[in-house]
Scaffold this motif. Structure first.
Motif, PDB file in Angstrom:
ATOM      1  N   LYS A  21      48.135  39.418  43.881  1.00 53.19           N
ATOM      2  CA  LYS A  21      47.066  40.302  44.563  1.00 53.19           C
ATOM      3  C   LYS A  21      47.097  39.629  45.895  1.00 53.19           C
ATOM      4  CE  LYS A  21      44.698  42.204  40.720  1.00 53.19           C
ATOM      5  NZ  LYS A  21      43.520  42.666  40.019  1.00 53.19           N
ATOM      6  N   GLN A  22      46.581  38.511  46.120  1.00 52.54           N
ATOM      7  CA  GLN A  22      46.564  37.774  47.241  1.00 52.54           C
ATOM      8  C   GLN A  22      47.948  37.811  48.161  1.00 52.54           C
ATOM      9  OE1 GLN A  22      44.983  33.952  46.546  1.00 52.54           O
ATOM     10  NE2 GLN A  22      43.286  34.832  45.672  1.00 52.54           N
ATOM     11  N   ASP A  71      44.216  32.602  30.792  1.00 54.45           N
ATOM     12  CA  ASP A  71      44.110  32.153  32.098  1.00 54.45           C
ATOM     13  C   ASP A  71      45.272  32.018  32.853  1.00 54.45           C
ATOM     14  OD1 ASP A  71      41.353  31.669  31.449  1.00 54.45           O
ATOM     15  OD2 ASP A  71      41.578  29.708  30.816  1.00 54.45           O
ATOM     16  N   GLY A 101      46.026  35.303  34.300  1.00 56.87           N
ATOM     17  CA  GLY A 101      44.981  35.760  35.021  1.00 56.87           C
ATOM     18  C   GLY A 101      45.180  35.280  36.456  1.00 56.87           C
ATOM     19  N   THR A 102      45.529  33.925  36.681  1.00 55.90           N
ATOM     20  CA  THR A 102      45.476  33.256  37.886  1.00 55.90           C
ATOM     21  C   THR A 102      46.920  33.609  38.643  1.00 55.90           C
ATOM     22  OG1 THR A 102      44.505  31.393  36.766  1.00 55.90           O
ATOM     23  CG2 THR A 102      45.839  31.015  38.874  1.00 55.90           C
ATOM     24  N   GLU A 136      48.249  41.527  49.429  1.00 56.27           N
ATOM     25  CA  GLU A 136      47.296  41.607  50.501  1.00 56.27           C
ATOM     26  C   GLU A 136      47.831  41.317  51.814  1.00 56.27           C
ATOM     27  OE1 GLU A 136      43.568  40.474  49.124  1.00 56.27           O
ATOM     28  OE2 GLU A 136      43.317  42.064  47.710  1.00 56.27           O
ATOM     29  N   THR A 176      48.360  36.740  38.345  1.00 60.90           N
ATOM     30  CA  THR A 176      48.066  38.123  38.734  1.00 60.90           C
ATOM     31  C   THR A 176      47.380  37.821  40.014  1.00 60.90           C
ATOM     32  OG1 THR A 176      48.077  38.825  36.414  1.00 60.90           O
ATOM     33  CG2 THR A 176      47.100  40.124  38.041  1.00 60.90           C
ATOM     34  N   GLU A 177      46.143  37.160  40.127  1.00 60.11           N
ATOM     35  CA  GLU A 177      45.267  37.106  41.251  1.00 60.11           C
ATOM     36  C   GLU A 177      46.011  36.679  42.395  1.00 60.11           C
ATOM     37  OE1 GLU A 177      42.202  37.528  43.855  1.00 60.11           O
ATOM     38  OE2 GLU A 177      42.196  37.978  41.556  1.00 60.11           O
ATOM     39  N   VAL A 178      46.877  35.620  42.229  1.00 62.30           N
ATOM     40  CA  VAL A 178      47.598  35.034  43.289  1.00 62.30           C
ATOM     41  C   VAL A 178      48.647  36.244  43.947  1.00 62.30           C
ATOM     42  CG1 VAL A 178      49.763  33.471  43.917  1.00 62.30           C
ATOM     43  CG2 VAL A 178      47.752  32.737  42.617  1.00 62.30           C
TER      44      VAL A 178
END
Length: 260
Positions: free
Chosen positions: A225-226, A215, A218-219, A229, A221-223
């Motif tokens: 990506k954001q 978790d 994953g969190t 972007e 990694t998502e941050v």
């Protein structure tokens, strides 16, 4: 004679009540001692517990100021710190070979996640636990028990984490900067750990940390990506020079997590 029998019975009752009261009063200290005795050999890190207040009658209680240190080689002061952990134990199971914990509720933990090369602090702790588990199984085959209490099995019906935060360290600081402080950790609810098959406390700990590691990674990694972007959008509006900078940061993030 009857008088002395009554006096003797009364003394026995008083002794039993006194013993029960002492157990209730000292159960917290016993839990604290057990955590700090068995934790470090399992994780190969410092493990501390500020206090434990648990009623042997209800099985409910609170653990305060839990601290899980980082393995050697990592710079952040801790892996997990939590002010309050609520626990409910099935008291009838305390005298059996399998201790059943109805619920562990971890409230507002602070998770320090640190990358180092191709690994991180949580993976290192999990690896340490897995080595402990392997050692326990060898010892069980020979003697049936180990220093970390593997003769006792454990079942956790509900393991819940709420309101957690993640702080990033190590090589992640260069990429995320201030954005790497206080990232929200998704809520976690694991059920029936050790219900279908017998597991030791070390194996349960490995499952829980493995879930938390997934978790947290994953969190983060998502941050990442954001952030990539956002940098990409800023780059388009600011020109090719900034675009190159955005691509560099994006590449760094991919480099950190591409192999995970």
């Amino acid at each position: 004679m009857k008088k002395y029998i009554l006096i003797g019975a009364g003394a026995l009752v008083v002794a039993i009540v006194t013993m029960v009261v002492l157990v209730i009063l000292n159960l917290g200290d016993l839990v604290k001692t057990a955590v700090e005795k068995f934790g470090p050999p399992i994780t190969k890190t410092e493990v501390r517990l500020g206090a434990a207040d648990i009623s042997i009658l209800s099985g409910s209680g609170t653990l305060s100021d839990f601290y899980l240190g980082n393995p050697q080689g990592f710079t952040m002061p801790s892996a997990v710190e939590c002010g309050t952990i609520r626990v409910k134990v099935v008291t009838d199971s305390l005298t059996t070979d399998r201790i059943i914990i109805e619920e562990i509720y971890v409230d507002s933990p602070v998770i320090s996640y640190e990358k180092r090369g191709n690994t991180d602090n949580f993976k290192t702790i999990v690896n340490n636990i897995q080595k402990t588990v392997a050692g326990e199984k060898k010892q069980e085959a020979k003697a049936g028990e180990t220093e970390t209490g593997a003769e006792k099995k454990i079942q956790i019906n509900n393991f819940i984490v709420r309101n957690g935060r993640i702080n990033l360290g190590g090589s992640l600081v260069d990429v995320f900067g201030d954005k790497g402080v206080g990232i929200a950790l998704p809520d976690i609810h694991m059920k029936d750990i050790g219900k279908e098959q017998e597991i030791t406390p070390a194996e349960a700990f490995a499952q829980i940390l493995g879930e938390m590691t997934g978790d947290v990674t994953g969190t983060v990694t998502e941050v990442g990506k954001q952030l990539t972007e956002a940098l990409g959008k800023a780059a388009k509006g600011a020109g090719k020079a900034v675009e190159g900078a955005g691509e560099s940061v994006g590449g760094a993030i991919k480099g950190l997590f591409g192999s995970e």
